[in-house]
Scaffold this motif. Structure first.
Motif, PDB file in Angstrom:
ATOM      1  N   ASN A   1       0.820  -1.202   0.000  1.00  0.00           N
ATOM      2  CA  ASN A   1       0.000   0.000   0.000  1.00  0.00           C
ATOM      3  C   ASN A   1       0.863   1.266   0.000  1.00  0.00           C
ATOM      4  N   THR A   2       2.061   1.174  -0.611  1.00  0.00           N
ATOM      5  CA  THR A   2       2.947   2.343  -0.658  1.00  0.00           C
ATOM      6  C   THR A   2       3.110   2.809  -2.090  1.00  0.00           C
ATOM      7  N   VAL A   3       3.614   4.036  -2.247  1.00  0.00           N
ATOM      8  CA  VAL A   3       3.827   4.621  -3.572  1.00  0.00           C
ATOM      9  C   VAL A   3       4.990   3.905  -4.241  1.00  0.00           C
ATOM     10  N   GLN A   4       4.893   3.690  -5.556  1.00  0.00           N
ATOM     11  CA  GLN A   4       5.909   2.943  -6.278  1.00  0.00           C
ATOM     12  C   GLN A   4       6.759   3.844  -7.159  1.00  0.00           C
ATOM     13  N   SER A   5       8.034   3.504  -7.277  1.00  0.00           N
ATOM     14  CA  SER A   5       8.923   4.153  -8.240  1.00  0.00           C
ATOM     15  C   SER A   5       9.847   3.079  -8.795  1.00  0.00           C
ATOM     16  N   PHE A   6      10.524   3.356  -9.897  1.00  0.00           N
ATOM     17  CA  PHE A   6      11.282   2.316 -10.585  1.00  0.00           C
ATOM     18  C   PHE A   6      12.785   2.609 -10.584  1.00  0.00           C
ATOM     19  N   LEU A   7      13.589   1.568 -10.545  1.00  0.00           N
ATOM     20  CA  LEU A   7      15.035   1.680 -10.696  1.00  0.00           C
ATOM     21  C   LEU A   7      15.572   0.345 -11.207  1.00  0.00           C
ATOM     22  N   ILE A   8      16.857   0.341 -11.577  1.00  0.00           N
ATOM     23  CA  ILE A   8      17.483  -0.886 -12.066  1.00  0.00           C
ATOM     24  C   ILE A   8      18.125  -1.619 -10.893  1.00  0.00           C
ATOM     25  N   PHE A   9      17.948  -2.918 -10.848  1.00  0.00           N
ATOM     26  CA  PHE A   9      18.517  -3.714  -9.761  1.00  0.00           C
ATOM     27  C   PHE A   9      19.402  -4.810 -10.339  1.00  0.00           C
ATOM     28  N   GLY A  10      20.643  -4.857  -9.856  1.00  0.00           N
ATOM     29  CA  GLY A  10      21.478  -6.025 -10.135  1.00  0.00           C
ATOM     30  C   GLY A  10      22.092  -6.062 -11.513  1.00  0.00           C
ATOM     31  N   ASP A  11      23.138  -6.861 -11.653  1.00  0.00           N
ATOM     32  CA  ASP A  11      23.791  -7.096 -12.933  1.00  0.00           C
ATOM     33  C   ASP A  11      23.470  -8.492 -13.445  1.00  0.00           C
ATOM     34  N   PHE A  12      22.402  -9.094 -12.919  1.00  0.00           N
ATOM     35  CA  PHE A  12      22.099 -10.466 -13.326  1.00  0.00           C
ATOM     36  C   PHE A  12      20.604 -10.697 -13.383  1.00  0.00           C
ATOM     37  N   ALA A  13      20.198 -11.661 -14.194  1.00  0.00           N
ATOM     38  CA  ALA A  13      18.842 -12.202 -14.168  1.00  0.00           C
ATOM     39  C   ALA A  13      19.007 -13.710 -14.116  1.00  0.00           C
ATOM     40  N   LEU A  14      18.123 -14.403 -13.456  1.00  0.00           N
ATOM     41  CA  LEU A  14      18.273 -15.843 -13.264  1.00  0.00           C
ATOM     42  C   LEU A  14      17.453 -16.626 -14.277  1.00  0.00           C
ATOM     43  N   GLU A  15      18.104 -17.580 -14.946  1.00  0.00           N
ATOM     44  CA  GLU A  15      17.395 -18.446 -15.879  1.00  0.00           C
ATOM     45  C   GLU A  15      16.422 -19.341 -15.112  1.00  0.00           C
ATOM     46  N   GLY A  16      15.257 -19.586 -15.708  1.00  0.00           N
ATOM     47  CA  GLY A  16      14.292 -20.496 -15.106  1.00  0.00           C
ATOM     48  C   GLY A  16      13.394 -19.859 -14.075  1.00  0.00           C
ATOM     49  N   LEU A  17      13.485 -18.542 -13.878  1.00  0.00           N
ATOM     50  CA  LEU A  17      12.658 -17.846 -12.893  1.00  0.00           C
ATOM     51  C   LEU A  17      11.885 -16.715 -13.581  1.00  0.00           C
ATOM     52  N   TYR A  18      10.741 -16.348 -12.998  1.00  0.00           N
ATOM     53  CA  TYR A  18       9.998 -15.183 -13.479  1.00  0.00           C
ATOM     54  C   TYR A  18       9.248 -14.576 -12.292  1.00  0.00           C
ATOM     55  N   TYR A  19       8.751 -13.355 -12.481  1.00  0.00           N
ATOM     56  CA  TYR A  19       8.011 -12.667 -11.442  1.00  0.00           C
ATOM     57  C   TYR A  19       6.543 -12.625 -11.843  1.00  0.00           C
ATOM     58  N   ASP A  20       5.665 -13.108 -10.972  1.00  0.00           N
ATOM     59  CA  ASP A  20       4.242 -13.123 -11.321  1.00  0.00           C
ATOM     60  C   ASP A  20       3.632 -11.744 -11.106  1.00  0.00           C
ATOM     61  N   GLU A  21       2.298 -11.642 -11.296  1.00  0.00           N
ATOM     62  CA  GLU A  21       1.638 -10.347 -11.230  1.00  0.00           C
ATOM     63  C   GLU A  21       1.702  -9.712  -9.848  1.00  0.00           C
ATOM     64  N   ASN A  22       2.022 -10.511  -8.824  1.00  0.00           N
ATOM     65  CA  ASN A  22       2.135  -9.985  -7.467  1.00  0.00           C
ATOM     66  C   ASN A  22       3.585  -9.725  -7.065  1.00  0.00           C
ATOM     67  N   GLY A  23       4.492  -9.832  -8.032  1.00  0.00           N
ATOM     68  CA  GLY A  23       5.898  -9.586  -7.722  1.00  0.00           C
ATOM     69  C   GLY A  23       6.554 -10.712  -6.960  1.00  0.00           C
ATOM     70  N   VAL A  24       5.976 -11.920  -7.040  1.00  0.00           N
ATOM     71  CA  VAL A  24       6.550 -13.085  -6.340  1.00  0.00           C
ATOM     72  C   VAL A  24       7.449 -13.840  -7.320  1.00  0.00           C
ATOM     73  N   LEU A  25       8.631 -14.201  -6.865  1.00  0.00           N
ATOM     74  CA  LEU A  25       9.595 -14.894  -7.706  1.00  0.00           C
ATOM     75  C   LEU A  25       9.243 -16.383  -7.764  1.00  0.00           C
ATOM     76  N   CYS A  26       9.003 -16.905  -8.980  1.00  0.00           N
ATOM     77  CA  CYS A  26       8.532 -18.283  -9.159  1.00  0.00           C
ATOM     78  C   CYS A  26       9.435 -19.022 -10.152  1.00  0.00           C
ATOM     79  N   TYR A  27       9.372 -20.360 -10.083  1.00  0.00           N
ATOM     80  CA  TYR A  27      10.028 -21.188 -11.093  1.00  0.00           C
ATOM     81  C   TYR A  27       9.187 -21.194 -12.370  1.00  0.00           C
ATOM     82  N   VAL A  28       9.834 -21.132 -13.524  1.00  0.00           N
ATOM     83  CA  VAL A  28       9.121 -21.312 -14.788  1.00  0.00           C
ATOM     84  C   VAL A  28       8.558 -22.720 -14.860  1.00  0.00           C
TER      85      VAL A  28
END
Length: 441
Positions: free
Chosen positions: A44-71
């Motif tokens: 319930n807080t205000v959102q803003s965007f930035l870049i995070f990290g120098d990596f992305a993990l294969e086999g993972l994705y973020y669902d509509e609730n921002g939860v990190l899941c296995y593909v």
């Protein structure tokens, strides 16, 4: 799930919570459409965007609730793909700017084994760790190029990454998981080697660091830390480290039994280190000089009670120097053996010394008759045509390598064998990197 050098978008919440969204950067960042998460009781807080990290993990994705899941969800316990999605766990980690981020990791329940698990960040974070793996790797990289305490390493890392890391985390990040304390390096061996050992204090006793180096490449072949330095252990160490068809010549010290060990291992040439031989002769001369110094000092005090201490010391020093000089003549004559240009010339010089051995001081003559003349050929192998210019007459290269990797002043700093071995492994990697850099140049 290996890290890739891809930037992934993060949705930052002012309530100190972070949510991740999957992105492939197919469009410029300004035109990118980000799927916002559905409302959640803690979102319930205000959102803003930035870049995070120098990596992305294969086999993972973020669902509509921002939860990190296995593909492709699976059970980490039994490997089954028959799993049920559950809720999520919250985990804190450090991001690239040194601030804490909150990750949501999807939980799963296995239909096969009934056990539960959650999305893992393999390659990016160790289990239960807040600090990224790449930051911990900096400890090993820092260690390769300097010799500091763990606290100094952790301070340096925090200075450059802005991520606080304790000295205990730095220590654990150096673990190599090498239980048998033996490491072997593979490259094209030249056939010419040095062997030596370093004594390390451990809990009131000693353990032994065995080292083999290739003298032509000046690179380590193998290292091991063992609890005893007997001939059987040394034989097993060298046998595991050098293939039989690469055993041409080796230089060692003159320890009893080494000749038999190297012969059984099939080395064509075995050179005894002349540095240790000359050092031992020098030690004998020092011992004899010290005996004379003490005796002369006592006699001087008794015969001249009015002399000051400084005057006595000056007279003793002058007389001891004169006394020692008479032995140095024999030392230099003996040393000429190893300065000859050919093997035959060295034999002639040895015969010259042997003929005059009765003129040598008693302590020196006894040592040479017992320890040199019976095996003199072992000390002049390096002059043979077949190995001249390749076989070292000393194992100084090995001793220099040993001292640079683990300095004498640091030997007592390690409480466990695995601790000192982990330290050595990282320092050796730095040695190889410098060698590769020189070879490239």
């Amino acid at each position: 799930m290996n890290p890739k050098n891809i930037k992934s978008l993060i949705c930052k919440l002012f309530g100190n919570e972070y949510k991740f969204f999957y992105s492939d950067y197919s469009d410029p960042l300004a035109n990118m459409k980000v799927i916002k998460p559905k409302f959640h009781r803690i979102d319930n807080t205000v959102q803003s965007f930035l870049i995070f990290g120098d990596f992305a993990l294969e086999g993972l994705y973020y669902d509509e609730n921002g939860v990190l899941c296995y593909v492709t969800p699976f059970c980490k316990h039994c490997g089954s793909f028959h799993v049920i999605k559950k809720d999520y766990n919250v985990r804190e980690v450090f991001n690239d700017d040194g601030n804490l981020a909150i990750l949501k990791l999807k939980r799963y329940e296995c239909k096969e084994c009934g056990k539960k698990s959650q999305t893992e960040l393999s390659g990016a974070f160790d289990p239960y760790a807040k600090i990224p793996t790449y930051v911990k790797e900096y400890v090993g990289l820092s260690l390769r190029n300097g010799d500091k305490t763990l606290r100094q390493h952790s301070k340096d890392i925090e200075l450059f990454t802005k991520i606080p890391i304790s000295h205990e985390t730095a220590r654990k990040s150096l673990f190599t998981n090498n239980d048998d304390c033996y490491i072997k390096f593979d490259f094209n061996y030249s056939g010419f080697y040095n062997y030596d050992a370093q004594w390390l204090p451990q809990n009131g006793k000693f353990v032994y660091r065995l080292v083999l180096i290739d003298t032509i490449e000046y690179l380590p072949i193998a290292e091991a830390i063992v609890k005893k330095e007997d001939n059987e252990t040394i034989k097993d160490f060298i046998d595991k480290s050098i293939p039989p068809y690469k055993r041409k010549a080796i230089t060692t010290d003159s320890q009893n039994g080494y000749d038999e060990v190297m012969n059984e291992l099939g080395f064509q040439y075995h050179q005894h280190c002349i540095f240790h031989l000359l050092q031992r002769i020098n030690d004998l001369i020092n011992q004899e000089t010290n005996k004379y110094r003490k005796q002369y000092k006592k006699e001087l005090k008794d015969s001249n009670p009015n002399y000051s201490q400084s005057k006595i010391n000056d007279l003793v020093k002058k007389e001891a120097k004169k006394y020692r000089k008479q032995f140095e003549v024999y030392h230099d004559e003996f040393k000429e053996i190893f300065e000859q240009k050919t093997y035959d010339d060295a034999i002639k010089q040895i015969n010259k010394v042997r003929e005059k051995i009765d003129e040598y001081p008693t302590f020196l003559a006894e040592y040479l008759n017992k320890n040199f003349f019976p095996v003199y050929k072992r000390f002049i192998v390096f002059l043979k045509k077949e190995v001249k210019g390749k076989l070292e007459k000393t194992n100084n290269k090995c001793e220099n390598y040993i001292g640079k990797i683990l300095k004498k002043a640091r030997k007592a700093d390690f409480k466990t064998i695995s601790g000192v071995f982990d330290y050595i492994c990282h320092k050796v990697r730095g040695w190889f990197e410098k060698h590769l850099e020189k070879s490239t140049n």
